[in-house]
Structures are given as C-alpha cells and as structure tokens.
Design an enzyme around this catalytic site. Structure first.
Site, mmCIF file in Angstrom:
data_model
loop_
_atom_site.group_PDB
_atom_site.id
_atom_site.type_symbol
_atom_site.label_atom_id
_atom_site.label_comp_id
_atom_site.label_asym_id
_atom_site.label_seq_id
_atom_site.Cartn_x
_atom_site.Cartn_y
_atom_site.Cartn_z
ATOM 1 N N GLU A 105 0.802 -1.220 -0.093
ATOM 2 C CA GLU A 105 0.058 0.101 0.124
ATOM 3 C C GLU A 105 0.912 1.183 0.036
ATOM 4 O OE1 GLU A 105 -3.048 0.351 -0.333
ATOM 5 O OE2 GLU A 105 -3.566 -1.846 -0.360
ATOM 6 N N THR A 119 -0.116 -5.369 4.516
ATOM 7 C CA THR A 119 0.634 -5.751 3.542
ATOM 8 C C THR A 119 1.946 -5.353 3.435
ATOM 9 O OG1 THR A 119 -1.358 -5.303 2.001
ATOM 10 C CG2 THR A 119 0.727 -4.996 1.041
ATOM 11 N N THR A 124 11.837 3.015 0.877
ATOM 12 C CA THR A 124 11.348 4.473 0.331
ATOM 13 C C THR A 124 12.376 5.405 1.447
ATOM 14 O OG1 THR A 124 9.613 6.099 0.394
ATOM 15 C CG2 THR A 124 9.386 4.401 2.160
ATOM 16 N N ASP A 125 12.551 6.408 0.684
ATOM 17 C CA ASP A 125 13.139 7.773 1.545
ATOM 18 C C ASP A 125 12.340 8.110 2.762
ATOM 19 O OD1 ASP A 125 11.465 9.036 0.155
ATOM 20 O OD2 ASP A 125 12.808 10.657 -0.678
ATOM 21 N N GLU A 126 11.294 8.018 2.731
ATOM 22 C CA GLU A 126 10.185 8.317 3.821
ATOM 23 C C GLU A 126 10.454 7.563 4.931
ATOM 24 O OE1 GLU A 126 6.053 8.974 3.003
ATOM 25 O OE2 GLU A 126 6.279 9.698 1.132
ATOM 26 N N TYR A 154 2.040 5.182 6.805
ATOM 27 C CA TYR A 154 2.769 4.230 5.665
ATOM 28 C C TYR A 154 3.900 4.138 5.611
ATOM 29 C CZ TYR A 154 5.340 4.303 1.289
ATOM 30 O OH TYR A 154 6.256 3.995 0.218
ATOM 31 N N LYS A 197 6.529 0.916 6.114
ATOM 32 C CA LYS A 197 7.914 0.504 5.431
ATOM 33 C C LYS A 197 8.844 0.618 6.162
ATOM 34 C CE LYS A 197 7.960 0.565 1.512
ATOM 35 N NZ LYS A 197 7.600 -0.637 0.468
ATOM 36 N N ASN A 252 9.315 9.068 -7.424
ATOM 37 C CA ASN A 252 9.111 8.632 -8.767
ATOM 38 C C ASN A 252 8.159 9.393 -9.459
ATOM 39 O OD1 ASN A 252 10.378 5.070 -9.168
ATOM 40 N ND2 ASN A 252 10.902 6.578 -7.679
ATOM 41 N N LYS A 293 -1.583 10.255 -7.014
ATOM 42 C CA LYS A 293 -0.448 10.989 -6.538
ATOM 43 C C LYS A 293 -0.328 12.220 -7.140
ATOM 44 C CE LYS A 293 0.622 7.214 -4.309
ATOM 45 N NZ LYS A 293 1.097 6.093 -4.905
ATOM 46 N N ARG A 336 -1.836 18.203 4.515
ATOM 47 C CA ARG A 336 -1.967 16.866 4.838
ATOM 48 C C ARG A 336 -1.416 16.736 6.510
ATOM 49 N NH1 ARG A 336 2.244 12.985 1.464
ATOM 50 N NH2 ARG A 336 0.193 12.480 0.157
HETATM 51 P P1 NAD Z 1 1.390 1.343 -6.427
HETATM 52 O O1 NAD Z 1 0.365 1.612 -5.448
HETATM 53 O O2 NAD Z 1 1.486 1.949 -7.775
HETATM 54 O O3 NAD Z 1 1.548 -0.479 -6.722
HETATM 55 C C1 NAD Z 1 1.453 -1.309 -5.908
HETATM 56 C C2 NAD Z 1 1.352 -2.710 -6.223
HETATM 57 O O4 NAD Z 1 1.229 -3.639 -5.344
HETATM 58 C C3 NAD Z 1 -0.232 -2.587 -6.954
HETATM 59 O O5 NAD Z 1 -0.192 -3.467 -8.200
HETATM 60 C C4 NAD Z 1 -0.981 -3.527 -5.857
HETATM 61 O O6 NAD Z 1 -2.144 -4.302 -6.596
HETATM 62 C C5 NAD Z 1 -0.101 -4.509 -5.364
HETATM 63 N N1 NAD Z 1 -0.395 -4.912 -4.078
HETATM 64 C C6 NAD Z 1 -0.795 -4.248 -2.965
HETATM 65 N N2 NAD Z 1 -0.887 -4.972 -2.013
HETATM 66 C C7 NAD Z 1 -0.742 -6.389 -2.325
HETATM 67 C C8 NAD Z 1 -0.770 -7.481 -1.650
HETATM 68 N N3 NAD Z 1 -1.163 -7.955 -0.544
HETATM 69 N N4 NAD Z 1 -0.313 -8.741 -2.435
HETATM 70 C C9 NAD Z 1 -0.057 -8.534 -3.533
HETATM 71 N N5 NAD Z 1 -0.004 -7.424 -4.156
HETATM 72 C C10 NAD Z 1 -0.251 -6.339 -3.751
HETATM 73 O O7 NAD Z 1 3.045 1.689 -5.788
HETATM 74 P P2 NAD Z 1 4.196 2.025 -6.358
HETATM 75 O O8 NAD Z 1 4.140 3.649 -6.248
HETATM 76 O O9 NAD Z 1 4.546 1.442 -7.746
HETATM 77 O O10 NAD Z 1 5.219 1.413 -5.349
HETATM 78 C C11 NAD Z 1 6.002 0.337 -5.441
HETATM 79 C C12 NAD Z 1 7.041 0.201 -4.182
HETATM 80 O O11 NAD Z 1 7.948 1.158 -4.308
HETATM 81 C C13 NAD Z 1 6.278 0.393 -2.879
HETATM 82 O O12 NAD Z 1 6.909 -0.694 -1.947
HETATM 83 C C14 NAD Z 1 6.406 1.542 -2.376
HETATM 84 O O13 NAD Z 1 6.719 1.727 -0.907
HETATM 85 C C15 NAD Z 1 7.920 2.101 -3.119
HETATM 86 N N6 NAD Z 1 8.301 3.188 -3.474
HETATM 87 C C16 NAD Z 1 7.390 4.090 -4.052
HETATM 88 C C17 NAD Z 1 7.857 5.283 -4.484
HETATM 89 C C18 NAD Z 1 6.923 6.098 -5.391
HETATM 90 O O14 NAD Z 1 7.210 7.348 -5.507
HETATM 91 N N7 NAD Z 1 5.729 5.674 -5.894
HETATM 92 C C19 NAD Z 1 8.991 5.628 -4.028
HETATM 93 C C20 NAD Z 1 9.900 4.970 -3.319
HETATM 94 C C21 NAD Z 1 9.397 3.785 -3.122
HETATM 95 O O1 DAU Z 2 9.260 9.678 -1.313
HETATM 96 C C1 DAU Z 2 8.895 8.618 -1.862
HETATM 97 C C2 DAU Z 2 7.435 8.342 -1.800
HETATM 98 O O2 DAU Z 2 6.779 9.402 -2.512
HETATM 99 C C3 DAU Z 2 6.855 6.996 -1.765
HETATM 100 O O3 DAU Z 2 7.340 6.130 -0.784
HETATM 101 C C4 DAU Z 2 5.396 6.834 -1.691
HETATM 102 O O4 DAU Z 2 4.802 5.695 -2.080
HETATM 103 C C5 DAU Z 2 4.887 7.736 -2.947
HETATM 104 O O5 DAU Z 2 3.564 7.994 -2.712
HETATM 105 C C6 DAU Z 2 5.277 9.337 -2.440
HETATM 106 O O6 DAU Z 2 4.914 9.818 -1.505
HETATM 107 P P1 DAU Z 2 4.559 11.401 -1.205
HETATM 108 O O7 DAU Z 2 3.534 11.608 -0.189
HETATM 109 O O8 DAU Z 2 5.755 12.233 -1.467
HETATM 110 O O9 DAU Z 2 3.597 11.599 -2.682
HETATM 111 P P2 DAU Z 2 2.418 12.306 -3.222
HETATM 112 O O10 DAU Z 2 2.269 12.197 -4.701
HETATM 113 O O11 DAU Z 2 1.191 11.737 -2.338
HETATM 114 O O12 DAU Z 2 2.605 13.671 -2.679
HETATM 115 C C7 DAU Z 2 3.730 14.365 -3.038
HETATM 116 C C8 DAU Z 2 3.695 15.862 -2.378
HETATM 117 O O13 DAU Z 2 2.694 16.518 -3.148
HETATM 118 C C9 DAU Z 2 3.249 16.029 -0.985
HETATM 119 O O14 DAU Z 2 4.246 16.736 -0.287
HETATM 120 C C10 DAU Z 2 1.949 16.038 -0.768
HETATM 121 C C11 DAU Z 2 1.581 17.089 -2.259
HETATM 122 N N1 DAU Z 2 0.077 16.683 -2.626
HETATM 123 C C12 DAU Z 2 -0.213 15.617 -3.052
HETATM 124 C C13 DAU Z 2 -1.432 15.250 -3.514
HETATM 125 C C14 DAU Z 2 -1.855 14.085 -3.815
HETATM 126 C C15 DAU Z 2 -0.512 17.875 -2.827
HETATM 127 O O15 DAU Z 2 -0.337 19.164 -2.417
HETATM 128 N N2 DAU Z 2 -1.974 17.703 -3.404
HETATM 129 C C16 DAU Z 2 -2.385 16.516 -3.773
HETATM 130 O O16 DAU Z 2 -3.544 16.401 -4.165
#
Ligand code: NAD
Ligand code: DAU
Length: 339
Positions: A84, A100, A125-127, A153, A157, A183, A192, A276
């Site tokens: 998640e 999860t 994640t860097d979070e 979240y 992680k 990303n 996002k 937030r």
């Molecule tokens: P996403 O939410 O787009 O995708 C998550 C995927 O995992 C989905 O396909 C979902 O169906 C699957 N999933 C969720 N729960 C599951 C379960 N219990 N069993 C099997 N599959 C399950 O996420 P994302 O943005 O692609 O992130 C992928 C990974 O990278 C995560 O672990 C996240 O913490 C990490 N991450 C994301 C970012 C970012 O900017 N998006 C940055 C750094 C790290």
């Molecule tokens: O840093 C890595 C993380 O980046 C990942 O681990 C997470 O899975 C990924 O979702 C992302 O987290 P953030 O919280 O940084 O991403 P998000 O896109 O939700 O938000 C980016 C910034 O924008 C954050 O400061 C909140 C702000 N925001 C976000 C939304 C959705 C807004 O201002 N308005 C919005 O509607």
C-alpha cells in the site's frame, strides 16, 4: 534467472517488469500481484503473451498461496514492490498498510528461507528517514540517517526494513534494500501529485495543493529507479541498504506550475487546500553510495522526464480515464470534497 516481482501491476513494478524483460531477455519474470485498487492488469497487457512472463493473482500475505508459487517456480530472486503506497490513504485507514507492508514482507521472506533464493530485494522508500527542514539545504538523507517516520505508511515501510535486516542477521537471508525518492513517469496512479494534477488540468478541474505548496520532494524518473534496482540485485552487497535519488528537489507548487505551463492551462486552476496531517517538509537523497559502489547515476533530466510523462498521459487517456471514472470518484470526493 527466475525472478518473482511482487506488485508488478502497479506503477513502479510494471515499469520494472518491462525494463527487465527487455534488458535480460533470458530471464523469466513472474509477477505476483493481488490487484488492489492500485493494480491494473491492462497495464501488463503488452507482456501478457511474452514467453518469459507469467502473471499470478495472489496476495503476498496469503502464506499458502505464496509457498505454492515458490514450489512451482523455484525462484532465484524476489523483488518486492507490493505495498500500500499512498500516504493519504494510510492516514485515513492504517490497518491494511500494516498487513501488506509488514506481514506481507515477512511471508515473502519466510518463503525465501524455506525454498532458498540467491537474493531477496526490498523496495523501500526515503520516507523511512522522516523529513528535513526547509532552511537546511545542506542536509541530505544518507544510509546512516536514523529511521524517524511520520505517517502510518512510512512507519509500515520502516518496520518492513527492520524485519528485512533482522532476517539477514538472524537467518543469513541474502537481502538488499533500496530507499528511493519520489518517482514519476508512465502508469503512475492518479491519486499521486503529478498524475493527479495532469488529469485534473486536462479536465479543467481545480488543482488541489496542500498547505502552501512549499514542501519539497526529490523527483526521479521511474526508469532510473528500475535501473538502480537491477544493478543492486546483480552487483549490490548482501545485507546493505542503498539510497536512490537524483538531486532533483522541487517544491510542489513549482511542479504544479510546470504542469500548467506544459498543458497550456491557467494557474488560476490552482487551489490551496487543507494540509496533509503530519506532512513531511522536505526529502532529499544523498546517492553517493550507489554511485561509488555500483556506478549508478540518473539518466533522465527532470525537464525531459516531465515532458515525456505528460505526453504519455496525453496518449494514454483510456488508461487513466478508466481509473478515474470508477471507485476513484468516491475516493476523490472523500479526500477532497470538503478539504
Ligand atoms: P502502487 O500503489 O502503484 O502499486 C502497488 C502494487 O502492489 C499494486 O499493483 C497492488 O495491486 C500491489 N499490491 C498491494 N497489496 C498487495 C498484496 N497484499 N499482495 C500482492 N500485491 C499487492 O505502488 P508504487 O508507487 O509502484 O510503489 C511500489 C513500491 O515502491 C512500494 O513498495 C513503495 O513503497 C515503493 N516506493 C514508491 C515510490 C513512489 O514514488 N511511488 C518511491 C519509493 C519507493
Ligand atoms: O518519497 C517516496 C514516496 O513518494 C513513496 O514512498 C510513496 O509511495 C509515494 O506515494 C510518494 O509519497 P508522497 O507523499 O511524497 O507523494 P504524493 O504524490 O502523495 O505527494 C507529493 C507531494 O504533493 C506531497 O508533499 C503532498 C503533495 N500533494 C499531494 C497530492 C496527492 C498535494 O499538494 N496535493 C495532492 O492532491
């Protein structure tokens, strides 16, 4: 090499599947994904018929299903993207994040112990490092920065990361962890920041910026993240954590203004909304370790990456319009309706 990629129907996982099938045509990729709201089978359409690809719909917390898959596939490696991933959802309802992100990680690693693998890689994640103050631009997250989380979240992680390191120390499981910054790119779910703003702008809807829009994120094009993970699983040292990020810090408001400009939409669409809860101020990665040890550097500049991304959303309206026309409407109303 037979590699199980969990979460491969999501944003980064699907980009990783595409990258790996192209880069290592002899490897077999088995995607394990239970298709939550964030998983999308249509994303994987282009590789469904690929001879070295298999999709399995199962949950990483389902021990029986995971063990069955390991018996069938005898994987060499596991790369765990399944999670998640949305901070705002974790604030609304933390429980599924714990299940999860923590329990799922434990089940996967138990299967790795039972059946044997050469590498378990945890996509983190860097979070997990919490945040940095805006007035200290000299500070960056290194791998030594203490874990200090803000949201359910990031806490889930971080818990998973601690478990992964514990399985390394206690059982000698050959693990690596990567901690990446934000990303962006194709197949990013429109909850996002970047895809949400692109979709709303294209529909001439308000662009909801949290607080003052001053929060800083360190944006990386998704393919650069995939390349880094590929390097880590093949050349990274077991038991190590690698930070991934490209020194590309930007405020949220600047990102939203760039999107308006690229799409020819007026900045008057920008609407400042309630912040937030517990909102992290600034993320900034120091990628020295992965650069020095593995030679990784980001290849896509933000100016090019954001253009490519916007172009992708313009050319793939079907993909995101289908998503935002369904259950997403209820989500949007709940999160933004009275904000
Ligand atoms: P996403 O939410 O787009 O995708 C998550 C995927 O995992 C989905 O396909 C979902 O169906 C699957 N999933 C969720 N729960 C599951 C379960 N219990 N069993 C099997 N599959 C399950 O996420 P994302 O943005 O692609 O992130 C992928 C990974 O990278 C995560 O672990 C996240 O913490 C990490 N991450 C994301 C970012 C970012 O900017 N998006 C940055 C750094 C790290
Ligand atoms: O840093 C890595 C993380 O980046 C990942 O681990 C997470 O899975 C990924 O979702 C992302 O987290 P953030 O919280 O940084 O991403 P998000 O896109 O939700 O938000 C980016 C910034 O924008 C954050 O400061 C909140 C702000 N925001 C976000 C939304 C959705 C807004 O201002 N308005 C919005 O509607």
């Amino acid at each position: 090499m037979n590699i199980i990629v969990t979460g491969g129907a999501g944003f980064i996982g699907s980009n990783f599947v595409f990258y790996m099938l192209k880069k290592h045509p002899d490897d077999r990729i088995v995607c394990l994904d239970c298709l939550t709201y964030a998983g999308n089978l249509s994303t994987l359409e282009p590789v469904m018929g690929h001879p070295n690809f298999r999709f399995v719909k199962d949950d990483i917390t389902d021990r029986e299903a995971v063990y069955r898959l390991f018996e069938e596939e005898k994987p060499d490696m596991v790369v765990n993207f399944a999670a998640e991933s949305h901070v705002d959802r974790s604030i609304e309802d933390p429980e599924v994040f714990l299940r999860t992100n923590i329990l799922g990680t434990a089940v996967l690693m138990d299967a790795c112990r039972k059946y044997g693998i050469t590498r378990y890689h945890q996509v983190s994640t860097d979070e997990v490092y919490g945040d940095l103050p805006l007035d200290r631009p000299d500070l960056f997250f290194t791998e030594e920065t203490p874990i200090h989380t803000s949201s359910p979240y990031s806490s889930s992680k971080a818990s998973a990361d601690l478990l992964v390191l514990a399985y390394y120390r206690t059982y000698g499981l050959p693990v690596t962890i990567s901690r990446c910054s934000n990303n962006y790119g194709p197949y990013h779910f429109p909850e996002k920041l970047i895809p949400l703003m692109i979709a709303n702008a294209l529909n001439d809807k308000p662009l909801p910026v949290y607080g003052k829009g001053e929060n800083v994120r360190d944006w990386l094009y998704v393919e650069d993240h995939c390349k880094a993970i590929d390097l880590i699983i093949h050349e990274g040292r077991v038991g190590e954590v690698y930070n991934i990020g490209g020194h590309n810090e930007m405020t949220n408001i600047d990102i939203v203004k760039i999107i308006c400009k690229e799409l020819g939409k007026p900045e008057s669409l920008i609407t400042y909304v309630a912040d937030r809860k517990g909102h992290d101020m600034r993320y900034a990665i120091d990628p020295t370790k992965i650069h020095n040890e593995l030679g990784w550097l980001p290849e896509t500049k933000f100016a090019d990456g954001i253009k490519k991304t916007i172009q992708w959303y313009l050319e793939h309206k079907d993909w995101w319009e289908t998503i935002i026309s369904g259950e997403y409407q209820n989500y949007y109303e709940k999160m933004y309706g009275n904000r």
